[in-house]
Design an enzyme around this catalytic site. Structure first.
Site, PDB file in Angstrom:
ATOM      1  N   HIS A  72       0.445  -1.099   0.272  1.00  0.00           N
ATOM      2  CA  HIS A  72       0.276  -0.164   0.433  1.00  0.00           C
ATOM      3  C   HIS A  72       1.055   1.094  -0.083  1.00  0.00           C
ATOM      4  CE1 HIS A  72      -4.539  -1.110   1.551  1.00  0.00           C
ATOM      5  NE2 HIS A  72      -3.367  -2.694   0.223  1.00  0.00           N
ATOM      6  N   TYR A 200      -8.970   5.265   7.641  1.00  0.00           N
ATOM      7  CA  TYR A 200      -8.907   5.794   9.505  1.00  0.00           C
ATOM      8  C   TYR A 200      -9.988   6.734   9.248  1.00  0.00           C
ATOM      9  CZ  TYR A 200      -4.760   2.988  10.176  1.00  0.00           C
ATOM     10  OH  TYR A 200      -3.614   2.177   9.965  1.00  0.00           O
ATOM     11  N   PRO A 293      -3.517  -0.165  18.734  1.00  0.00           N
ATOM     12  CA  PRO A 293      -3.531  -0.579  16.997  1.00  0.00           C
ATOM     13  C   PRO A 293      -3.678   0.222  16.460  1.00  0.00           C
ATOM     14  CG  PRO A 293      -5.935  -1.132  18.572  1.00  0.00           C
ATOM     15  CD  PRO A 293      -5.290  -0.848  19.552  1.00  0.00           C
ATOM     16  N   LYS A 297       1.622  -0.928  14.964  1.00  0.00           N
ATOM     17  CA  LYS A 297       2.506  -1.344  15.582  1.00  0.00           C
ATOM     18  C   LYS A 297       3.063  -2.154  16.094  1.00  0.00           C
ATOM     19  CE  LYS A 297       4.613   3.002  13.575  1.00  0.00           C
ATOM     20  NZ  LYS A 297       4.411   1.961  12.544  1.00  0.00           N
ATOM     21  N   TYR A 385       4.058   6.129  10.431  1.00  0.00           N
ATOM     22  CA  TYR A 385       3.757   4.617  10.346  1.00  0.00           C
ATOM     23  C   TYR A 385       4.496   3.812   9.545  1.00  0.00           C
ATOM     24  CZ  TYR A 385      -0.833   2.765   8.810  1.00  0.00           C
ATOM     25  OH  TYR A 385      -1.994   2.119   8.317  1.00  0.00           O
TER      26      TYR A 385
HETATM   27  C1  PHB Z   1      -5.696  -4.453  10.262  1.00  0.00           C
HETATM   28  O1  PHB Z   1      -6.031  -4.991   9.615  1.00  0.00           O
HETATM   29  O2  PHB Z   1      -5.860  -5.368  11.178  1.00  0.00           O
HETATM   30  C2  PHB Z   1      -5.411  -2.732  11.067  1.00  0.00           C
HETATM   31  C3  PHB Z   1      -4.699  -1.889   9.580  1.00  0.00           C
HETATM   32  C4  PHB Z   1      -4.104  -1.028  10.806  1.00  0.00           C
HETATM   33  C5  PHB Z   1      -4.680  -0.732  11.683  1.00  0.00           C
HETATM   34  C6  PHB Z   1      -4.925  -1.799  12.749  1.00  0.00           C
HETATM   35  C7  PHB Z   1      -5.243  -3.277  13.047  1.00  0.00           C
HETATM   36  O3  PHB Z   1      -4.302   0.721  12.539  1.00  0.00           O
END
Ligand code: PHB
Ligand code: APR
Length: 395
Positions: A72, A200, A293, A297, A385
């Site tokens: 990505h 997000y 989460p 990280k 990130y």
């Molecule tokens: C996930 O795909 O499980 C995932 C992706 C981004 C995050 C947390 C979990 O910040």
């Protein structure tokens, strides 16, 4: 039984350490409570930072990652009902790869077994002894026999709920702990992602995240109350709430639905145990630290810890150099605290706390708008990130 390094826990931290040690000829034994099947099915995190991807490739674990992982180049911050793309690659020259933690675990278990590695699954009653000088581990093996495993070094890679950290003498460590007033309800759904990148989403109804595992499987999360009961969330309610939170102003976002394959609620916590070493016991991964989460990280920090530890152990076993082991904790903690700050910032910026007032909401929106319009702010977010370089690793 005797080995050089006794590792408690076969998550990404324990397995990767065993793999890295094997590459420099250092033998280890991994003790794990759960079965291989359980570990390979358990749905966990899914984002690999750029340095993690590079490391996995460098140590021979890139084959499936490079065919099945999804690179990505950016992700969306969705707020004010619009997408604001963070162009990771343009801002940093790096990208992330979406690849489930259980896929990393599968690859590692396969590699360890192929190399003749000793993995003891379904052990019980693991106890740590004499961590100051000549350490050993007691455990009951899969067949019910009580065993003693003597080692030069013990590594606690047994996750947040593990026992290793508690083998430190009283007063020898301190814990930093912060619990957030919300949790994540996560689902895995048999349906293609609704957008090519992660989203997000910040809304007045709370946070939502759109992620994925493959072109046919979507991973989605909703902010819920910390004590939320999954029984209150029938499928229809989950989908309706996701649609509400992921909606765009023009109404042109269609969330694809499908059978829910897995669901769960995860508490949000920040936790650090310092130091990460006492005597002959070293902690790695979630056993020493937890991040919420939102910054993606957790698994990356676990892998970073053991890359530092493996190099330090190699210097110790092959050249009798203690100094890299001596600085293991402080070198790891620099990266850990960077990730703690970033994860806490992302979490605070994107969730609606139950106590939030209109002033707090305006601050969040202002921060989101600043990131969306300032190259400096976006670059800072993107740099964290995609993952800061694994410096300080090699002795
Ligand atoms: C996930 O795909 O499980 C995932 C992706 C981004 C995050 C947390 C979990 O910040
Ligand atoms: N004895 C043996 N094994 C144990 C014990 C014990 N007493 N307690 C726990 N374990 C095992 C767990 O069953 C688990 O498989 O230790 C393993 C720890 O693995 P993880 O929890 O995956 O931790 P870690 O390897 O540090 O990886 C961190 O996991 O929680 C996620 O988001 C987090 O992605 C991050 C990653």
């Amino acid at each position: 039984m005797r080995t050089r390094v006794a590792i408690i826990g076969a998550g990404p931290a324990g397995l990767m350490l065993s793999h890295l040690l094997d590459r420099c000829g250092i033998d280890s034994v991994v003790l794990e409570l759960r079965s291989r099947e359980y570990l390979e099915q358990r749905v966990r995190a899914g984002v690999l930072e750029s340095p993690t991807v590079q490391l996995l490739r460098d140590v021979g674990l890139g084959a499936r990652l490079d065919t099945e992982g999804l690179p990505h180049q950016g992700f969306s911050l969705r707020f004010d009902r619009e997408d604001h793309r963070i162009a990771l690659n343009e801002l940093t020259g790096k990208h992330i790869v979406v690849y489930g933690q259980q896929e990393v675990v599968k690859d590692l278990i396969r590699a360890r077994l192929a190399a003749g590695g000793q993995l003891e699954f379904e052990v019980t009653d693991v106890t740590l002894h004499d961590i100051a000088a000549s350490p050993w581990v007691g455990f009951t093996d899969h067949g019910g026999r009580r065993q003693e495993l003597h080692a030069d070094v013990l590594v606690g890679a047994d996750g947040f709920h593990g026992i290793s950290r508690h083998a430190y003498p009283k007063g020898a460590w301190r814990a930093y702990d912060k619990q957030y007033p919300f949790a994540w309800l996560g689902i895995l759904a048999q349906t293609p992602p609704s957008h090519e990148e992660l989203i997000y989403a910040y809304t007045e109804h709370g946070f939502a995240l759109h992620s994925m595992r493959s072109p046919a499987v979507t991973r989605l999360y909703l902010q819920v109350a910390p004590d939320e009961d999954l029984a209150n969330w029938p499928d229809a309610r989950i989908w309706a709430e996701l649609e509400l939170r992921l909606a765009l102003r023009e109404g042109n976002f269609a969330l694809t639905r499908g059978p829910i394959l897995d669901r769960g609620i995860t508490a949000m916590r920040s936790f650090v145990a310092e130091p990460m070493r006492h005597g002959r016991l070293f902690l790695a991964g979630d056993a020493a630290h937890i991040v919420p989460p939102t910054g993606a990280k957790g698994m990356n920090l676990a892998i970073a810890d053991v890359s530092v530890l493996a190099a330090a152990l190699e210097a110790f076993f092959s050249r009798n150099e203690e100094r890299w082991l001596a600085s293991y904790s402080s070198r790891c903690l620099r990266r850990v605290w960077r990730a703690e700050q970033f994860s806490s910032m992302m979490t605070t910026m994107l969730h609606i706390a139950p106590t939030a007032d209109p002033f707090d909401r305006q601050l969040q929106l202002s921060q989101l708008r600043y990131i969306a319009t300032s190259a400096a702010a976006a670059t800072s977010l993107a740099e964290n990130y995609v993952g800061l370089p694994l410096s300080d690793v090699a002795p």
